[in-house]
Design a protein around this motif. Structure first.
Motif, PDB file in Angstrom:
ATOM      1  N   LYS A 101     -14.930 -27.203 -23.302  1.00  0.00           N
ATOM      2  CA  LYS A 101     -15.188 -27.441 -21.886  1.00  0.00           C
ATOM      3  C   LYS A 101     -14.009 -27.005 -21.024  1.00  0.00           C
ATOM      4  O   LYS A 101     -14.193 -26.583 -19.894  1.00  0.00           O
ATOM      5  CB  LYS A 101     -15.492 -28.925 -21.651  1.00  0.00           C
ATOM      6  CG  LYS A 101     -16.744 -29.401 -22.387  1.00  0.00           C
ATOM      7  CD  LYS A 101     -16.935 -30.901 -22.211  1.00  0.00           C
ATOM      8  CE  LYS A 101     -18.175 -31.369 -22.992  1.00  0.00           C
ATOM      9  NZ  LYS A 101     -18.357 -32.850 -22.903  1.00  0.00           N
ATOM     10  N   GLU A 102     -12.825 -27.102 -21.595  1.00  0.00           N
ATOM     11  CA  GLU A 102     -11.607 -26.729 -20.875  1.00  0.00           C
ATOM     12  C   GLU A 102     -11.122 -25.367 -21.358  1.00  0.00           C
ATOM     13  O   GLU A 102     -11.444 -24.923 -22.471  1.00  0.00           O
ATOM     14  CB  GLU A 102     -10.515 -27.784 -21.076  1.00  0.00           C
ATOM     15  CG  GLU A 102     -10.921 -29.190 -20.657  1.00  0.00           C
ATOM     16  CD  GLU A 102     -11.207 -29.275 -19.170  1.00  0.00           C
ATOM     17  OE1 GLU A 102     -10.600 -28.505 -18.394  1.00  0.00           O
ATOM     18  OE2 GLU A 102     -12.063 -30.104 -18.772  1.00  0.00           O
ATOM     19  N   SER A 103     -10.290 -24.735 -20.520  1.00  0.00           N
ATOM     20  CA  SER A 103      -9.814 -23.383 -20.825  1.00  0.00           C
ATOM     21  C   SER A 103      -8.903 -23.319 -22.043  1.00  0.00           C
ATOM     22  O   SER A 103      -8.744 -22.271 -22.655  1.00  0.00           O
ATOM     23  CB  SER A 103      -9.074 -22.810 -19.615  1.00  0.00           C
ATOM     24  OG  SER A 103      -7.946 -23.616 -19.299  1.00  0.00           O
ATOM     25  N   ASN A 104      -8.313 -24.436 -22.434  1.00  0.00           N
ATOM     26  CA  ASN A 104      -7.393 -24.442 -23.585  1.00  0.00           C
ATOM     27  C   ASN A 104      -8.081 -24.882 -24.876  1.00  0.00           C
ATOM     28  O   ASN A 104      -7.415 -25.130 -25.883  1.00  0.00           O
ATOM     29  CB  ASN A 104      -6.193 -25.347 -23.298  1.00  0.00           C
ATOM     30  CG  ASN A 104      -6.584 -26.810 -23.231  1.00  0.00           C
ATOM     31  OD1 ASN A 104      -7.705 -27.153 -22.834  1.00  0.00           O
ATOM     32  ND2 ASN A 104      -5.666 -27.689 -23.620  1.00  0.00           N
ATOM     33  N   GLU A 105      -9.401 -24.992 -24.835  1.00  0.00           N
ATOM     34  CA  GLU A 105     -10.133 -25.432 -26.020  1.00  0.00           C
ATOM     35  C   GLU A 105     -10.753 -24.232 -26.741  1.00  0.00           C
ATOM     36  O   GLU A 105     -11.336 -23.344 -26.109  1.00  0.00           O
ATOM     37  CB  GLU A 105     -11.217 -26.440 -25.623  1.00  0.00           C
ATOM     38  CG  GLU A 105     -10.628 -27.742 -25.098  1.00  0.00           C
ATOM     39  CD  GLU A 105     -11.687 -28.731 -24.667  1.00  0.00           C
ATOM     40  OE1 GLU A 105     -11.355 -29.920 -24.508  1.00  0.00           O
ATOM     41  OE2 GLU A 105     -12.859 -28.324 -24.470  1.00  0.00           O
ATOM     42  N   LEU A 106     -10.648 -24.232 -28.084  1.00  0.00           N
ATOM     43  CA  LEU A 106     -11.084 -23.101 -28.920  1.00  0.00           C
ATOM     44  C   LEU A 106     -12.142 -23.536 -29.917  1.00  0.00           C
ATOM     45  O   LEU A 106     -12.302 -24.732 -30.216  1.00  0.00           O
ATOM     46  CB  LEU A 106      -9.890 -22.512 -29.677  1.00  0.00           C
ATOM     47  CG  LEU A 106      -8.672 -22.080 -28.871  1.00  0.00           C
ATOM     48  CD1 LEU A 106      -7.549 -21.650 -29.813  1.00  0.00           C
ATOM     49  CD2 LEU A 106      -9.026 -20.947 -27.920  1.00  0.00           C
ATOM     50  N   LEU A 107     -12.834 -22.537 -30.457  1.00  0.00           N
ATOM     51  CA  LEU A 107     -13.787 -22.753 -31.558  1.00  0.00           C
ATOM     52  C   LEU A 107     -13.398 -21.890 -32.748  1.00  0.00           C
ATOM     53  O   LEU A 107     -12.930 -20.757 -32.581  1.00  0.00           O
ATOM     54  CB  LEU A 107     -15.206 -22.380 -31.115  1.00  0.00           C
ATOM     55  CG  LEU A 107     -15.875 -23.242 -30.049  1.00  0.00           C
ATOM     56  CD1 LEU A 107     -17.213 -22.619 -29.654  1.00  0.00           C
ATOM     57  CD2 LEU A 107     -16.076 -24.676 -30.541  1.00  0.00           C
ATOM     58  N   LEU A 108     -13.623 -22.434 -33.936  1.00  0.00           N
ATOM     59  CA  LEU A 108     -13.455 -21.626 -35.152  1.00  0.00           C
ATOM     60  C   LEU A 108     -14.834 -21.091 -35.538  1.00  0.00           C
ATOM     61  O   LEU A 108     -15.772 -21.863 -35.755  1.00  0.00           O
ATOM     62  CB  LEU A 108     -12.888 -22.465 -36.294  1.00  0.00           C
ATOM     63  CG  LEU A 108     -12.739 -21.711 -37.630  1.00  0.00           C
ATOM     64  CD1 LEU A 108     -11.676 -20.615 -37.525  1.00  0.00           C
ATOM     65  CD2 LEU A 108     -12.411 -22.666 -38.772  1.00  0.00           C
ATOM     66  N   LEU A 109     -14.962 -19.776 -35.624  1.00  0.00           N
ATOM     67  CA  LEU A 109     -16.227 -19.141 -35.973  1.00  0.00           C
ATOM     68  C   LEU A 109     -16.278 -18.839 -37.461  1.00  0.00           C
ATOM     69  O   LEU A 109     -15.416 -18.134 -37.996  1.00  0.00           O
ATOM     70  CB  LEU A 109     -16.394 -17.834 -35.186  1.00  0.00           C
ATOM     71  CG  LEU A 109     -17.596 -16.963 -35.549  1.00  0.00           C
ATOM     72  CD1 LEU A 109     -18.909 -17.683 -35.238  1.00  0.00           C
ATOM     73  CD2 LEU A 109     -17.546 -15.616 -34.822  1.00  0.00           C
ATOM     74  N   LEU A 110     -17.292 -19.375 -38.144  1.00  0.00           N
ATOM     75  CA  LEU A 110     -17.547 -19.060 -39.555  1.00  0.00           C
ATOM     76  C   LEU A 110     -18.598 -17.967 -39.639  1.00  0.00           C
ATOM     77  O   LEU A 110     -19.483 -17.883 -38.778  1.00  0.00           O
ATOM     78  CB  LEU A 110     -18.046 -20.300 -40.302  1.00  0.00           C
ATOM     79  CG  LEU A 110     -17.195 -21.583 -40.208  1.00  0.00           C
ATOM     80  CD1 LEU A 110     -17.878 -22.709 -40.974  1.00  0.00           C
ATOM     81  CD2 LEU A 110     -15.792 -21.343 -40.730  1.00  0.00           C
TER      82      LEU A 110
END
Length: 461
Positions: A209-218
């Motif tokens: 939701k925030e600009s500093n939040e990431l996702l790990l893509l499998l």
């Protein structure tokens, strides 16, 4: 005798419009009434008494012409007189035609399935606008001047990713946009901007939701690359090890809030780090445009025709299509070889049939039938063979295609890899008639060039 004279007068009257051949031992009677006399002794022609010029002209001038139905009837009779031999010829011819038609169906079906694949699945592969990208060059130029040419190993594609370009991209309809920014790291290729959160399914955690939040893509197998493991310095490779893990990018702190898999085919084989569009304030390096349907993709490509676009899906299809064409060409060569054998076979069968019918050919020539019409009789006989062979070919091809499509649909994603159509049937019919025409030319030419006397003389030996 008086009766003999009466018979000769009747025959003489008939001979004014038709050719009359009479066998007699009465030489005096023959000399009195005949226009031409051939003396035969012990099966050998001993003497010929030629016609005078006027008589000869009046006879040779008039030719008898068979009607089309008469020619077809003779061809059908010839066919049924040698039906066993012709059936074997039809089966042999059918094998060659079936192999050719299957190759055609495979080639056409492959191309149809590739178009369908592009329209239904590969349309969501992105159109890429890269600020600067190196493309390997596999093309080679023809050299006909005995000169050494140098092909470039690569091509550099450039685009102006200015504010004006971004504004134009943002106005595109029916598309999701991904903006990739410069990452101050050797692992730039591991980072992807999120075009649309609906592209992904959550495996663990939450969406950013925030600009500093990431996702790990499998990837689709639930795995990550070795380089991604090294970059993140993962030890246990557990979901909990990744969630809430903090990393520093471009001197700014970021945190992983979720682990996801892709619903989009472009990301399905990829692992990496996903970030929101507003996460970085560095230079824009690449824009990925994900069309929402095939028509939208074609429309977008037209709107951006002034840019150097990269369409990976198109490149994949072009390579696949080239490979299919190459394989099809090899298979067609083998099929043509079998058809050449069929030409030789039909030509041999026709020659044998003509030898058996040489006496009939002689009689037809005596009746004034033109060589052209005699050739047609044997050509139409072979046309019967070609039509029946085409009919069997279509039955065999349709049956084989049906069961192969069922088998291949279970093993691949293609449901109709062998496509049988009306155009295939027409093509096979035309090819078969051309082949029978070629196979008829030499045997009929040899037979019709012989003289009537030689034909009848040899047939009566």
């Amino acid at each position: 005798t008086k009766q003999s004279e009466n018979i000769m007068r009747i025959l003489k009257e008939i001979s004014k419009t038709k050719l009359v051949i009479m066998i007699t031992h009465n030489v005096d009677l023959a000399k009195k009434h005949a226009d031409k006399i051939i003396n035969i002794e012990d099966g050998q022609i001993k003497e010929q008494m030629n016609l005078d010029d006027n008589q000869k002209a009046s006879i040779t001038k008039k030719k008898t012409k068979l009607k089309l139905l008469q020619i077809i009837k003779l061809a059908v009779n010839n066919f049924f007189e040698n039906k066993l031999r012709n059936i074997l010829t039809i089966l042999a011819f059918t094998i060659g035609l079936t192999s050719l038609s299957l190759v055609m169906c495979l080639n056409k079906g492959f191309k149809t399935e590739l178009v369908k694949l592009e329209q239904e699945a590969l349309y969501n592969y992105p159109i890429v606008l890269s600020k600067e990208k190196l493309i390997l060059n596999f093309n080679s130029e023809n050299n006909d001047n005995n000169e050494i040419k140098v092909n470039k190993d690569y091509t550099i594609i450039k685009n102006d990713l200015s504010k004006k370009t971004v504004e134009k991209i943002n106005k595109l309809e029916e598309a999701d946009i991904s903006y990739n920014y410069k990452i101050n790291s050797n692992y730039q290729d591991l980072f992807y901007s999120i075009p649309n959160l609906n592209f992904f399914n959550i495996v663990k955690g939450d969406l950013p939701k925030e600009s500093n939040e990431l996702l790990l893509l499998l990837n689709e197998d639930g795995a990550i690359s070795e380089s991604l493991k090294t970059y993140l310095n993962l030890k246990e490779l557990k979901y909990n090890e990744v969630l809430n893990k903090k990393i520093t990018i471009n001197n700014k702190s970021y945190i992983f809030v979720g682990i996801v898999k892709s619903k989009n085919s472009f990301f399905s084989s990829t692992s990496g780090i996903l970030y929101l569009d507003k996460a970085f304030n560095t230079k824009l390096t690449e824009i990925l445009i994900f069309p929402r349907n095939y028509d939208a993709k074609e429309k977008i490509k037209k709107e951006l025709k002034d840019y150097n676009l990269i369409d990976d899906a198109k490149e994949v299809l072009n390579i696949t299509n080239t490979l299919i064409n190459s394989i099809s060409m090899i298979l067609i060569i083998f099929s043509i070889t079998s058809l050449i054998v069929a030409i030789i076979l039909i030509s041999t069968i026709t020659h044998i049939s003509i030898l058996e019918k040489i006496k009939d050919i002689g009689i037809l020539k005596c009746l004034g039938i033109k060589n052209k019409q005699i050739k047609k009789i044997y050509f139409y006989e072979n046309v019967i063979i070609s039509v029946l062979s085409t009919f069997l070919t279509l039955i065999f091809t349709s049956s084989i295609a049906k069961y192969l499509n069922i088998f291949l649909s279970k093993k691949t994603s293609f449901n109709n890899l062998l496509s049988v159509s009306l155009s295939t049937g027409l093509f096979v019919l035309i090819i078969s008639i051309i082949i029978t025409k070629l196979a008829t030319i030499i045997p009929t030419f040899i037979a019709t060039k012989k003289k009537i006397v030689d034909i009848l003389h040899n047939s009566w030996k």
